[in-house]
Design a protein around this motif. Structure first.
Motif, PDB file in Angstrom:
ATOM      1  N   LEU A 181      38.961  36.353  42.757  1.00  0.00           N
ATOM      2  CA  LEU A 181      38.047  36.051  41.658  1.00  0.00           C
ATOM      3  C   LEU A 181      37.121  37.246  41.465  1.00  0.00           C
ATOM      4  O   LEU A 181      36.674  37.868  42.445  1.00  0.00           O
ATOM      5  N   HIS A 182      36.811  37.582  40.208  1.00  0.00           N
ATOM      6  CA  HIS A 182      36.031  38.782  39.957  1.00  0.00           C
ATOM      7  C   HIS A 182      35.322  38.701  38.615  1.00  0.00           C
ATOM      8  O   HIS A 182      35.781  37.990  37.706  1.00  0.00           O
ATOM      9  N   PRO A 183      34.220  39.421  38.456  1.00  0.00           N
ATOM     10  CA  PRO A 183      33.565  39.512  37.150  1.00  0.00           C
ATOM     11  C   PRO A 183      34.346  40.444  36.242  1.00  0.00           C
ATOM     12  O   PRO A 183      35.070  41.322  36.710  1.00  0.00           O
ATOM     13  N   ASP A 184      34.204  40.274  34.935  1.00  0.00           N
ATOM     14  CA  ASP A 184      34.957  41.092  33.984  1.00  0.00           C
ATOM     15  C   ASP A 184      34.202  42.337  33.524  1.00  0.00           C
ATOM     16  O   ASP A 184      34.814  43.282  33.037  1.00  0.00           O
ATOM     17  N   SER A 185      32.894  42.339  33.668  1.00  0.00           N
ATOM     18  CA  SER A 185      32.096  43.355  32.972  1.00  0.00           C
ATOM     19  C   SER A 185      31.435  44.369  33.890  1.00  0.00           C
ATOM     20  O   SER A 185      30.393  44.922  33.551  1.00  0.00           O
ATOM     21  N   GLU A 186      32.005  44.622  35.068  1.00  0.00           N
ATOM     22  CA  GLU A 186      31.422  45.632  35.934  1.00  0.00           C
ATOM     23  C   GLU A 186      32.511  46.328  36.739  1.00  0.00           C
ATOM     24  O   GLU A 186      33.621  45.823  36.870  1.00  0.00           O
ATOM     25  N   LEU A 203      34.577  47.274  39.733  1.00  0.00           N
ATOM     26  CA  LEU A 203      34.903  46.483  40.909  1.00  0.00           C
ATOM     27  C   LEU A 203      35.038  47.369  42.144  1.00  0.00           C
ATOM     28  O   LEU A 203      35.288  48.571  42.045  1.00  0.00           O
ATOM     29  N   SER A 204      34.888  46.747  43.302  1.00  0.00           N
ATOM     30  CA  SER A 204      35.178  47.450  44.545  1.00  0.00           C
ATOM     31  C   SER A 204      36.643  47.880  44.531  1.00  0.00           C
ATOM     32  O   SER A 204      37.473  47.286  43.827  1.00  0.00           O
ATOM     33  N   THR A 205      36.980  48.899  45.301  1.00  0.00           N
ATOM     34  CA  THR A 205      38.361  49.396  45.275  1.00  0.00           C
ATOM     35  C   THR A 205      39.355  48.317  45.692  1.00  0.00           C
ATOM     36  O   THR A 205      40.442  48.202  45.117  1.00  0.00           O
ATOM     37  N   HIS A 206      38.996  47.518  46.681  1.00  0.00           N
ATOM     38  CA  HIS A 206      39.893  46.452  47.147  1.00  0.00           C
ATOM     39  C   HIS A 206      40.114  45.408  46.059  1.00  0.00           C
ATOM     40  O   HIS A 206      41.257  45.045  45.756  1.00  0.00           O
ATOM     41  N   LEU A 207      39.029  44.940  45.455  1.00  0.00           N
ATOM     42  CA  LEU A 207      39.157  43.900  44.441  1.00  0.00           C
ATOM     43  C   LEU A 207      39.844  44.443  43.190  1.00  0.00           C
ATOM     44  O   LEU A 207      40.671  43.752  42.574  1.00  0.00           O
ATOM     45  N   ALA A 208      39.540  45.685  42.817  1.00  0.00           N
ATOM     46  CA  ALA A 208      40.201  46.294  41.663  1.00  0.00           C
ATOM     47  C   ALA A 208      41.704  46.393  41.887  1.00  0.00           C
ATOM     48  O   ALA A 208      42.503  46.177  40.966  1.00  0.00           O
ATOM     49  N   SER A 209      42.105  46.697  43.113  1.00  0.00           N
ATOM     50  CA  SER A 209      43.530  46.779  43.424  1.00  0.00           C
ATOM     51  C   SER A 209      44.193  45.420  43.322  1.00  0.00           C
ATOM     52  O   SER A 209      45.314  45.300  42.811  1.00  0.00           O
ATOM     53  N   ARG A 210      43.516  44.373  43.801  1.00  0.00           N
ATOM     54  CA  ARG A 210      44.077  43.025  43.701  1.00  0.00           C
ATOM     55  C   ARG A 210      44.293  42.641  42.242  1.00  0.00           C
ATOM     56  O   ARG A 210      45.319  42.043  41.880  1.00  0.00           O
ATOM     57  N   VAL A 211      43.328  42.997  41.397  1.00  0.00           N
ATOM     58  CA  VAL A 211      43.441  42.700  39.969  1.00  0.00           C
ATOM     59  C   VAL A 211      44.583  43.491  39.346  1.00  0.00           C
ATOM     60  O   VAL A 211      45.371  42.968  38.540  1.00  0.00           O
ATOM     61  N   ALA A 248      40.904  33.457  43.474  1.00  0.00           N
ATOM     62  CA  ALA A 248      39.991  32.715  44.337  1.00  0.00           C
ATOM     63  C   ALA A 248      38.951  33.649  44.941  1.00  0.00           C
ATOM     64  O   ALA A 248      39.206  34.833  45.157  1.00  0.00           O
ATOM     65  N   ALA A 249      37.794  33.091  45.243  1.00  0.00           N
ATOM     66  CA  ALA A 249      36.757  33.821  45.968  1.00  0.00           C
ATOM     67  C   ALA A 249      36.963  33.585  47.465  1.00  0.00           C
ATOM     68  O   ALA A 249      38.085  33.644  47.951  1.00  0.00           O
ATOM     69  N   HIS A 289      29.870  41.769  44.430  1.00  0.00           N
ATOM     70  CA  HIS A 289      30.038  41.130  43.127  1.00  0.00           C
ATOM     71  C   HIS A 289      29.696  39.644  43.188  1.00  0.00           C
ATOM     72  O   HIS A 289      29.900  38.991  44.210  1.00  0.00           O
ATOM     73  N   GLU A 290      29.193  39.121  42.073  1.00  0.00           N
ATOM     74  CA  GLU A 290      29.105  37.677  41.926  1.00  0.00           C
ATOM     75  C   GLU A 290      30.484  37.196  41.484  1.00  0.00           C
ATOM     76  O   GLU A 290      31.065  37.727  40.532  1.00  0.00           O
ATOM     77  N   VAL A 291      31.016  36.198  42.194  1.00  0.00           N
ATOM     78  CA  VAL A 291      32.374  35.733  41.905  1.00  0.00           C
ATOM     79  C   VAL A 291      32.329  34.220  41.664  1.00  0.00           C
ATOM     80  O   VAL A 291      32.316  33.417  42.597  1.00  0.00           O
TER      81      VAL A 291
END
Length: 332
Positions: A117-122, A124-132, A150-151, A273-275
């Protein structure tokens, strides 16, 4: 596919936290299960070993994927790199591309992927950006893909939960980064499995993301306090400092918890991030868990059951939130 249909599924990552619990749940739902693993020996002690078709191979190998995906209706993609190596983004990118190409060539009807789970407007961390990015690549593969986002997953053995557990137990007073005040929508592992299994027989061709979360939106600070209360611990004192970077914070987490640094670093990095779920379409398509999703307190209570037992049970023989024989030694 229809909700009451039994399908042929491939599970990758069957030795991991999610996969080890998903396989027996899929079998219990009546599905025909195949698993792809680099080492069949790692599965020999699983109670469901003889009930599945085991393909020994590497997900980086196109020929191994072609073999594993033959005659498969639904493929669960539960692969990602959390080893701390610098090239994890490119490895995950190439892995997803190869898997998507192989699934399309095999005529696989659906890919199911568990993302973050991630915000759309900022940024992202490298890990979360990779998951996306992996989810985007799978959705672009030509195979209809259901991406569940999921968070923090609440359940013994979950790295995020174990980090929360050990921080709360080990530090009655803690200095923390500002991200402890960020809002998070955690979800119980049992509810994650509900959505993963439901995605296998979802009617229609869906190629999109679905946010999944429990009923509570909490800050990390509130989760520490709630965990302490449920566990019977005294109230924890939490003081925030402005200069604790994600890198420094991951070293701090590694020092006070047994979570390996290669896992702790991307987890801590994602907590900046807020998720929070931005939509709840999944309950209109797959349907909500029976009785509704578990609250945070209910999920923690479920995770703590059996924690004082010397012998860890096999996954699938106890509720999914409990510690199992498939979980790492540092869990619990």
């Amino acid at each position: 596919m229809t909700p009451d249909q039994h399908v042929r599924v491939l599970v990758t990552g069957a030795t991991g936290y999610i996969g080890s619990r998903l396989v027996p749940a899929l079998l219990a739902a009546g599905h025909e299960v195949r698993v792809l693993t680099r080492s069949a020996d790692r599965l020999k002690n699983r109670e469901w070993h003889d009930a599945v078709d085991i393909i020994e191979g590497d997900a980086t190998s196109r020929s191994d994927l072609d073999k594993a995906l033959t005659d498969i209706d639904v493929a669960y993609y539960l692969l990602h790199s959390m080893d701390g190596a610098a090239d994890f983004e490119e490895r995950d990118r190439e892995l997803a591309r190869t898997f998507g190409l192989a699934a399309e060539a095999a005529g696989t009807q659906r890919i199911v992927y568990l993302s973050g789970l991630h915000p759309d407007s900022e940024k992202l961390s490298t890990h979360l950006a990779s998951r996306v990015e992996v989810g985007d690549l799978l959705m672009a593969s030509g195979v209809p893909t259901v991406v569940l986002q999921a968070a923090i997953i609440i359940g013994s053995g979950s790295a995020s939960f174990e980090m929360l557990r050990h921080l709360t137990h080990n530090l009655p007073v803690m200095l923390t980064p500002k991200w402890v005040n960020n809002r998070i929508q955690p979800i119980a592992i049992g509810d994650v499995l509900h959505y993963l299994i439901g995605a296998a027989t979802l009617s229609g061709e869906h190629n999109r993301t679905f946010d999944i979360g429990g009923p509570d939106v909490l800050t990390y600070r509130e989760m520490i306090h709630r965990f302490a209360k449920v566990s019977g611990l005294r109230t924890r004192a939490i003081l925030t400092v402005p200069v604790l970077t994600p890198g420094l914070a991951s070293h701090w987490v590694g020092f006070v918890t047994p979570v390996p640094s290669g896992i702790a670093k991307p987890l801590v990095g994602s907590l900046i991030h807020e998720v929070v779920c931005q939509e709840n379409d999944v309950d209109d398509t797959i349907g909500a868990p029976e009785g509704g999703a578990m609250t945070f307190d209910e999920a923690v209570n479920a995770a703590l059951v059996g924690g004082d037992v010397d012998t860890r049970p096999e996954p699938g023989t106890v509720e999914p939130g409990q510690l199992t024989a498939a979980d790492p030694d540092w869990a619990g």
